[in-house]
Design a protein around this motif. Structure first.
Motif, PDB file in Angstrom:
ATOM      1  N   ARG A  85       4.498  -4.921   5.637  1.00 55.83           N
ATOM      2  CA  ARG A  85       4.671  -3.675   6.399  1.00 55.83           C
ATOM      3  C   ARG A  85       4.669  -2.476   5.465  1.00 55.83           C
ATOM      4  NH1 ARG A  85       7.315  -4.505  11.496  1.00 55.83           N
ATOM      5  NH2 ARG A  85       8.000  -6.633  11.833  1.00 55.83           N
ATOM      6  N   GLY A  86       4.095  -1.369   5.959  1.00 64.64           N
ATOM      7  CA  GLY A  86       4.126  -0.150   5.178  1.00 64.64           C
ATOM      8  C   GLY A  86       3.765   1.064   6.007  1.00 64.64           C
ATOM      9  N   GLY A  87       4.735   1.920   6.283  1.00 63.29           N
ATOM     10  CA  GLY A  87       4.455   3.120   7.052  1.00 63.29           C
ATOM     11  C   GLY A  87       3.912   2.793   8.431  1.00 63.29           C
ATOM     12  N   TRP A  88       2.712   3.299   8.720  1.00 63.33           N
ATOM     13  CA  TRP A  88       2.094   3.085  10.029  1.00 63.33           C
ATOM     14  C   TRP A  88       1.403   1.737  10.137  1.00 63.33           C
ATOM     15  CZ3 TRP A  88       2.173   6.245  14.291  1.00 63.33           C
ATOM     16  CH2 TRP A  88       2.768   7.491  14.113  1.00 63.33           C
ATOM     17  N   GLU A  89       1.184   1.062   9.017  1.00 59.65           N
ATOM     18  CA  GLU A  89       0.332  -0.123   9.005  1.00 59.65           C
ATOM     19  C   GLU A  89       1.121  -1.414   8.852  1.00 59.65           C
ATOM     20  OE1 GLU A  89      -2.758   0.291   9.690  1.00 59.65           O
ATOM     21  OE2 GLU A  89      -3.123   2.385   9.201  1.00 59.65           O
ATOM     22  N   LEU A  90       0.557  -2.479   9.426  1.00 60.59           N
ATOM     23  CA  LEU A  90       1.183  -3.797   9.348  1.00 60.59           C
ATOM     24  C   LEU A  90       0.088  -4.851   9.237  1.00 60.59           C
ATOM     25  CD1 LEU A  90       4.058  -5.182  11.559  1.00 60.59           C
ATOM     26  CD2 LEU A  90       2.005  -6.525  11.197  1.00 60.59           C
ATOM     27  N   VAL A 171      -8.424  -5.383  -0.740  1.00 59.30           N
ATOM     28  CA  VAL A 171      -8.397  -5.345   0.726  1.00 59.30           C
ATOM     29  C   VAL A 171      -7.288  -4.445   1.236  1.00 59.30           C
ATOM     30  CG1 VAL A 171      -9.442  -7.619   1.027  1.00 59.30           C
ATOM     31  CG2 VAL A 171      -6.945  -7.431   0.878  1.00 59.30           C
ATOM     32  N   VAL A 172      -6.274  -4.183   0.411  1.00 59.54           N
ATOM     33  CA  VAL A 172      -5.172  -3.324   0.840  1.00 59.54           C
ATOM     34  C   VAL A 172      -4.568  -2.637  -0.380  1.00 59.54           C
ATOM     35  CG1 VAL A 172      -3.531  -5.256   0.742  1.00 59.54           C
ATOM     36  CG2 VAL A 172      -2.961  -3.221   2.098  1.00 59.54           C
ATOM     37  N   VAL A 173      -4.230  -1.362  -0.232  1.00 61.05           N
ATOM     38  CA  VAL A 173      -3.544  -0.615  -1.282  1.00 61.05           C
ATOM     39  C   VAL A 173      -2.127  -0.323  -0.816  1.00 61.05           C
ATOM     40  CG1 VAL A 173      -4.389   1.614  -0.441  1.00 61.05           C
ATOM     41  CG2 VAL A 173      -3.637   1.405  -2.806  1.00 61.05           C
ATOM     42  N   LEU A 174      -1.178  -0.413  -1.723  1.00 61.03           N
ATOM     43  CA  LEU A 174       0.228  -0.148  -1.441  1.00 61.03           C
ATOM     44  C   LEU A 174       0.666   1.068  -2.236  1.00 61.03           C
ATOM     45  CD1 LEU A 174       1.591  -3.777  -2.089  1.00 61.03           C
ATOM     46  CD2 LEU A 174       0.436  -2.934  -0.038  1.00 61.03           C
ATOM     47  N   SER A 196      -2.330   0.702   3.155  1.00 58.55           N
ATOM     48  CA  SER A 196      -3.545   1.070   3.861  1.00 58.55           C
ATOM     49  C   SER A 196      -4.674   0.115   3.537  1.00 58.55           C
ATOM     50  CB  SER A 196      -3.963   2.501   3.485  1.00 58.55           C
ATOM     51  OG  SER A 196      -5.207   2.830   4.053  1.00 58.55           O
ATOM     52  N   THR A 197      -5.494  -0.185   4.537  1.00 57.77           N
ATOM     53  CA  THR A 197      -6.722  -0.946   4.331  1.00 57.77           C
ATOM     54  C   THR A 197      -7.922  -0.020   4.174  1.00 57.77           C
ATOM     55  OG1 THR A 197      -7.053  -1.146   6.725  1.00 57.77           O
ATOM     56  CG2 THR A 197      -5.837  -2.925   5.625  1.00 57.77           C
ATOM     57  N   SER A 198      -7.703   1.283   4.300  1.00 59.55           N
ATOM     58  CA  SER A 198      -8.800   2.245   4.198  1.00 59.55           C
ATOM     59  C   SER A 198      -8.691   3.149   2.976  1.00 59.55           C
ATOM     60  CB  SER A 198      -8.847   3.126   5.451  1.00 59.55           C
ATOM     61  OG  SER A 198      -7.656   3.882   5.583  1.00 59.55           O
ATOM     62  N   GLY A 199      -7.547   3.124   2.287  1.00 63.86           N
ATOM     63  CA  GLY A 199      -7.390   3.913   1.073  1.00 63.86           C
ATOM     64  C   GLY A 199      -6.539   5.149   1.208  1.00 63.86           C
ATOM     65  N   ARG A 226       3.868   5.332  -7.148  1.00 63.16           N
ATOM     66  CA  ARG A 226       3.035   4.385  -7.883  1.00 63.16           C
ATOM     67  C   ARG A 226       2.238   3.581  -6.860  1.00 63.16           C
ATOM     68  NH1 ARG A 226       7.134  -0.506  -9.860  1.00 63.16           N
ATOM     69  NH2 ARG A 226       8.168  -0.814  -7.840  1.00 63.16           N
ATOM     70  N   ALA A 227       1.186   2.921  -7.310  1.00 69.53           N
ATOM     71  CA  ALA A 227       0.324   2.193  -6.383  1.00 69.53           C
ATOM     72  C   ALA A 227      -0.086   0.854  -6.975  1.00 69.53           C
ATOM     73  CB  ALA A 227      -0.912   3.009  -6.042  1.00 69.53           C
ATOM     74  N   GLY A 228      -0.377  -0.077  -6.088  1.00 71.09           N
ATOM     75  CA  GLY A 228      -0.913  -1.382  -6.463  1.00 71.09           C
ATOM     76  C   GLY A 228      -1.789  -1.878  -5.340  1.00 71.09           C
ATOM     77  N   SER A 229      -2.556  -2.931  -5.596  1.00 72.92           N
ATOM     78  CA  SER A 229      -3.448  -3.434  -4.556  1.00 72.92           C
ATOM     79  C   SER A 229      -3.584  -4.950  -4.636  1.00 72.92           C
ATOM     80  CB  SER A 229      -4.831  -2.781  -4.670  1.00 72.92           C
ATOM     81  OG  SER A 229      -5.427  -3.058  -5.922  1.00 72.92           O
ATOM     82  N   TYR A 230      -3.943  -5.510  -3.495  1.00 75.07           N
ATOM     83  CA  TYR A 230      -4.249  -6.945  -3.385  1.00 75.07           C
ATOM     84  C   TYR A 230      -5.731  -7.127  -3.105  1.00 75.07           C
ATOM     85  CZ  TYR A 230       0.655  -8.448  -2.955  1.00 75.07           C
ATOM     86  OH  TYR A 230       1.988  -8.727  -3.176  1.00 75.07           O
ATOM     87  N   ASP A 231      -6.306  -8.170  -3.696  1.00 75.32           N
ATOM     88  CA  ASP A 231      -7.651  -8.550  -3.307  1.00 75.32           C
ATOM     89  C   ASP A 231      -7.580  -9.654  -2.256  1.00 75.32           C
ATOM     90  OD1 ASP A 231      -7.162 -10.962  -4.670  1.00 75.32           O
ATOM     91  OD2 ASP A 231      -8.423 -10.426  -6.394  1.00 75.32           O
TER      92      ASP A 231
END
Length: 280
Positions: A85-90, A171-174, A196-199, A226-231
Motif C-alpha cells: 500500500r502507498g498513498g492512493w495506490e494498492l 514495475v513499481v516505484v516507492l 506508483s506504477t506510472s512514475g 527517498r525512493a526505491g523500486s521493484y522489478d
C-alpha cells in the motif's frame, strides 16, 4: 481504462465549469496487472502484481478476491499473497512457491476472470533494477478557499510534494519520507507513504477526496524523501540517498517555467475530471 487523476481547484477553477464535472478517484482502486497480457520472455522467478481495483477488499466487509496463477494443467499454483500500500495506490503481490517452468504459458485469474496471459523465458532474474531517477519535483501550498460553483473538493488548504520518476525496467516505484515506510522488502509487502506504477508519487495533506499521507504538510514544511523500486521478479533497487524537500507554492524544480506540471496535475487532489457528455 483507469481514469487520470487531476488537480483540485488549481485546475478546476481554470476550466469552464460547463465543460467538466468532478468525481473522486477510489483510494486503492489501482488498475494494473504484471506480467502484462501478451508478455514474452518473463523471468521464471516472476511475481504476480495485481491492483486493488481488480482484487478489491478496499472497504470494510468488501470481499477480496485471491490472485490465481494458472499453469498448463489449468490448476492454480501454490504461493503466498500480500498487500503493498502507498498513498492512493494498492497492489496485491503473489509469490509462487516454486520457480515457473521455462517457455511455458501461464495466466493470471482473479474472480473467475483472466487478467493476463504470458509466456516465460529460459532464466530467472536476480539483478536488482537501477535506482529510480528523479525527473521533476513539484510542490504546492494553497490556503483554504471558499467553495464555489464548479470547484472540486471541500475548499480546505492543500499542501504537498510530488515527484516524477524515471522507473526504467521497474514495475513499481516507492517514495518514502522521513523513514516512515513499514515494508517487508523481501516479500514486497507493507506500507509506504506513496507508490506508483506510472512514475508519479506524492505526499501531502488536503487532497479533495481524502487520502492524506502527510499530516504535517504546510507551507514551509520539510520532508526527507527517498525512493526505491521493484522489478517484475521482486528484486529491490535499494533506497536512494535521502534528500530534503520543502513545501512552497506551486512550482517545479525542472528546467522551464515554474508552473503546474503533468505530475502535479495528476497527483494534486485525487479528482477525476470528466466531460459531461462522456458515456461509461
Amino acid at each position: 481504462m483507469k481514469p487520470l487523476v487531476a488537480a483540485l481547484a488549481l485546475l478546476a477553477t481554470s476550466i469552464p465549469t460547463s465543460a467538466l464535472a468532478c468525481s473522486c478517484m477510489e483510494i486503492g482502486g489501482t488498475w494494473f496487472v504484471a506480467p502484462a497480457d501478451g508478455a514474452l520472455d518473463v523471468p521464471t522467478n516472476a511475481l504476480v502484481w495485481v491492483g486493488g481495483g481488480i482484487t478489491r477488499g478496499l472497504y470494510e466487509d468488501e470481499q477480496q478476491f485471491p490472485i490465481e496463477l494458472i499453469g498448463p494443467d489449468e490448476a492454480p499454483l501454490p504461493g503466498t499473497e500480500g498487500r503493498l500500500r502507498g498513498g492512493w495506490e494498492l497492489l496485491d503481490v503473489f509469490t509462487p512457491d516454486f520457480a515457473l517452468e521455462p517457455n511455458t504459458t501461464y495466466s493470471i485469474r482473479v474472480n473467475g476472470e483472466i487478467q493476463s496471459t504470458f509466456v516465460t523465458g529460459l532464466d530467472a532474474d536476480t539483478e536488482p533494477p537501477a535506482l529510480p531517477t528523479e525527473l521533476e519535483r513539484n510542490t504546492w501550498s494553497r490556503p483554504p478557499q471558499p467553495v464555489a460553483g464548479g470547484m472540486c473538493g471541500d475548499g480546505r488548504g492543500s499542501h504537498g510534494i510530488s515527484v516524477q520518476w524515471d522507473m526504467g525496467e521497474a514495475v513499481v516505484v516507492l517514495m518514502d519520507h522521513d523513514e516512515r515506510a513499514a515494508l517487508d522488502i523481501e516479500a514486497a509487502v507493507g506500507d509506504v507513504p506513496s507508490l506508483s506504477t506510472s512514475g508519479y508519487t506524492s505526499i501531502g495533506k488536503g487532497y479533495g477526496c481524502g487520502g492524506d499521507n502527510w499530516d504535517e504538510a504546510r507551507n514551509g514544511a520539510e520532508a526527507t524523501i527517498r525512493a526505491g523500486s521493484y522489478d517484475l521478479a521482486g528484486n529491490f533497487s535499494g533506497w536512494s540517498e535521502p534528500e530534503t524537500a520543502v513545501v512552497r507554492p506551486a512550482g517545479c524544480s525542472a528546467a522551464g517555467p515554474a508552473s503546474p506540471s503533468v505530475a502535479l496535475l495528476l497527483l494534486l487532489g485525487g479528482v477525476v475530471l470528466r466531460r459531461r457528455d462522456e458515456r461509461y
